[in-house]
Scaffold this motif. Structure first.
Motif, PDB file in Angstrom:
ATOM      1  N   VAL A 125       0.840  -1.204   0.000  1.00  0.00           N
ATOM      2  CA  VAL A 125       0.000   0.000   0.000  1.00  0.00           C
ATOM      3  C   VAL A 125       0.876   1.256   0.000  1.00  0.00           C
ATOM      4  CG1 VAL A 125      -1.607   1.371   1.378  1.00  0.00           C
ATOM      5  CG2 VAL A 125      -2.014  -1.068   1.070  1.00  0.00           C
ATOM      6  N   ILE A 126       1.876   1.265   0.876  1.00  0.00           N
ATOM      7  CA  ILE A 126       2.766   2.430   0.962  1.00  0.00           C
ATOM      8  C   ILE A 126       3.563   2.600  -0.326  1.00  0.00           C
ATOM      9  CG2 ILE A 126       4.655   3.483   2.262  1.00  0.00           C
ATOM     10  CD1 ILE A 126       3.771   1.812   4.678  1.00  0.00           C
ATOM     11  N   VAL A 127       4.107   1.496  -0.838  1.00  0.00           N
ATOM     12  CA  VAL A 127       4.953   1.568  -2.032  1.00  0.00           C
ATOM     13  C   VAL A 127       4.151   2.014  -3.254  1.00  0.00           C
ATOM     14  CG1 VAL A 127       6.310   0.181  -3.647  1.00  0.00           C
ATOM     15  CG2 VAL A 127       6.625  -0.101  -1.190  1.00  0.00           C
ATOM     16  N   VAL A 128       2.984   1.408  -3.471  1.00  0.00           N
ATOM     17  CA  VAL A 128       2.169   1.761  -4.641  1.00  0.00           C
ATOM     18  C   VAL A 128       1.678   3.201  -4.535  1.00  0.00           C
ATOM     19  CG1 VAL A 128       0.026   1.242  -5.869  1.00  0.00           C
ATOM     20  CG2 VAL A 128       1.491  -0.619  -5.082  1.00  0.00           C
ATOM     21  N   GLY A 129       1.237   3.600  -3.340  1.00  0.00           N
ATOM     22  CA  GLY A 129       0.771   4.970  -3.165  1.00  0.00           C
ATOM     23  C   GLY A 129       1.862   5.982  -3.428  1.00  0.00           C
ATOM     24  N   ALA A 130       3.061   5.732  -2.912  1.00  0.00           N
ATOM     25  CA  ALA A 130       4.172   6.663  -3.135  1.00  0.00           C
ATOM     26  C   ALA A 130       4.622   6.668  -4.592  1.00  0.00           C
ATOM     27  CB  ALA A 130       5.338   6.302  -2.227  1.00  0.00           C
ATOM     28  N   ALA A 131       4.616   5.497  -5.228  1.00  0.00           N
ATOM     29  CA  ALA A 131       5.075   5.401  -6.615  1.00  0.00           C
ATOM     30  C   ALA A 131       4.147   6.134  -7.578  1.00  0.00           C
ATOM     31  CB  ALA A 131       5.197   3.937  -7.016  1.00  0.00           C
ATOM     32  N   LEU A 132       2.874   6.263  -7.231  1.00  0.00           N
ATOM     33  CA  LEU A 132       1.906   6.910  -8.123  1.00  0.00           C
ATOM     34  C   LEU A 132       1.719   8.393  -7.838  1.00  0.00           C
ATOM     35  CD1 LEU A 132      -0.856   4.144  -8.292  1.00  0.00           C
ATOM     36  CD2 LEU A 132       0.931   4.650  -9.971  1.00  0.00           C
TER      37      LEU A 132
ATOM     38  N   VAL B  23      -8.979   0.246   5.018  1.00  0.00           N
ATOM     39  CA  VAL B  23      -8.715   1.603   5.514  1.00  0.00           C
ATOM     40  C   VAL B  23      -7.370   2.102   4.985  1.00  0.00           C
ATOM     41  CG1 VAL B  23      -8.240   2.969   7.583  1.00  0.00           C
ATOM     42  CG2 VAL B  23     -10.142   1.344   7.574  1.00  0.00           C
ATOM     43  N   ALA B  24      -6.354   1.231   4.970  1.00  0.00           N
ATOM     44  CA  ALA B  24      -5.030   1.629   4.481  1.00  0.00           C
ATOM     45  C   ALA B  24      -5.089   2.010   3.006  1.00  0.00           C
ATOM     46  CB  ALA B  24      -4.034   0.493   4.703  1.00  0.00           C
ATOM     47  N   TRP B  25      -5.797   1.221   2.197  1.00  0.00           N
ATOM     48  CA  TRP B  25      -5.911   1.545   0.778  1.00  0.00           C
ATOM     49  C   TRP B  25      -6.684   2.844   0.572  1.00  0.00           C
ATOM     50  CZ3 TRP B  25      -3.050   0.206  -2.987  1.00  0.00           C
ATOM     51  CH2 TRP B  25      -2.470  -1.070  -3.056  1.00  0.00           C
ATOM     52  N   ALA B  26      -7.720   3.069   1.393  1.00  0.00           N
ATOM     53  CA  ALA B  26      -8.502   4.302   1.262  1.00  0.00           C
ATOM     54  C   ALA B  26      -7.646   5.527   1.584  1.00  0.00           C
ATOM     55  CB  ALA B  26      -9.720   4.238   2.189  1.00  0.00           C
ATOM     56  N   ILE B  27      -6.852   5.436   2.656  1.00  0.00           N
ATOM     57  CA  ILE B  27      -5.974   6.562   3.022  1.00  0.00           C
ATOM     58  C   ILE B  27      -4.938   6.803   1.935  1.00  0.00           C
ATOM     59  CG2 ILE B  27      -4.235   7.330   4.664  1.00  0.00           C
ATOM     60  CD1 ILE B  27      -5.776   5.828   6.839  1.00  0.00           C
ATOM     61  N   ALA B  28      -4.331   5.726   1.436  1.00  0.00           N
ATOM     62  CA  ALA B  28      -3.302   5.874   0.403  1.00  0.00           C
ATOM     63  C   ALA B  28      -3.894   6.448  -0.878  1.00  0.00           C
ATOM     64  CB  ALA B  28      -2.644   4.517   0.133  1.00  0.00           C
ATOM     65  N   ALA B  29      -5.084   5.970  -1.258  1.00  0.00           N
ATOM     66  CA  ALA B  29      -5.720   6.483  -2.471  1.00  0.00           C
ATOM     67  C   ALA B  29      -6.056   7.965  -2.330  1.00  0.00           C
ATOM     68  CB  ALA B  29      -6.990   5.679  -2.781  1.00  0.00           C
ATOM     69  N   GLY B  30      -6.571   8.342  -1.154  1.00  0.00           N
ATOM     70  CA  GLY B  30      -6.893   9.750  -0.931  1.00  0.00           C
ATOM     71  C   GLY B  30      -5.656  10.638  -0.959  1.00  0.00           C
TER      72      GLY B  30
END
Length: 217
Positions: free
Chosen positions: A15-22, A202-209
């Motif tokens: 989640v952290i890696v994909v969110g930061a990479a995008l 919840v983690a995916w929602a926070i990262a997506a937001g």
């Protein structure tokens, strides 16, 4: 410390890696938030600091050769973003129990051949690192202590010997896996419990937001 199952730890790291990479380029504020999250994740997993620092330092050296030709502004953002991703995934990998990568990989929604390749690559890396430690102990027994002594002990011939020894041992490990019934499928279950699904959602929602916000500010 709160215990997390290996599959959940892997997914939260992704989640952290994909969110930061995008993230949008030059979104330093959002990247800083991801950096703080990655540091908290490393502290939560209690990763060995010296081992983590040495590994990330080596990886960033290679990345800098590819990023610096892009210009200082772009390269600096790419390197910091890479640092966040490396900090997250290395924290996960360095705190894995021995030979437990397959349990974590079982939960990934990817084709079985990719999981098998990742598993065998992880097993080979464990064997390679173990052989390096054996060579370091051998060098210490010969009185070659410290970084300078280790560099004197290593050479092209020793690197070749390390490759051959680790490859031979990897083949023996794989043959033992086949004799014990390994057919490309791991006999483990990696389903998520309701609480773990909620945490992951919840983690995916926070990262997506957070990632989407980087395109609006």
């Amino acid at each position: 410390m709160l215990k997390l199952a290996l599959p959940l730890r892997l997914h939260l790291s992704l989640v952290i890696v994909v969110g930061a990479a995008l993230l949008q380029f030059n979104a330093w504020l959002c990247l800083g938030i991801y950096g703080a999250i990655a540091l908290c994740w490393a502290a939560f997993l209690r990763v060995p600091i010296l081992q983590l620092g040495g590994l990330i330092g080596t990886e960033l050296i290679f990345l800098s050769f590819m990023a610096l030709p892009l210009g200082w502004e772009r390269a600096s953002f790419l390197l910091v973003r890479s640092l966040v991703c490396l900090l997250t995934m290395n924290s996960f990998l360095l705190t894995l129990p021995p030979h437990s990568l397959g349990i974590a990989l079982k939960s990934l929604p990817v084709p079985a051949p990719i999981k098998a390749n990742l598993l065998l690559a992880g097993q080979y890396l464990e064997i390679l690192l173990d052989e390096v430690k054996r060579m370091q102990r051998s060098a210490q027994l010969r009185g070659l202590n410290g970084t300078v002594g280790w560099l004197r002990y290593t050479s092209a011939a020793m690197i070749g010997a390390l490759y051959l020894r680790s490859l031979d041992r990897a083949e023996r490990v794989y043959a033992a896996m086949i004799m014990r019934g390994y057919n490309g499928q791991l006999p483990v279950d990696a389903t998520f419990r309701p609480k773990e699904r909620f945490v992951l959602l919840v983690a995916w929602a926070i990262a997506a937001g957070l990632t989407l916000t980087s395109y609006t500010i």
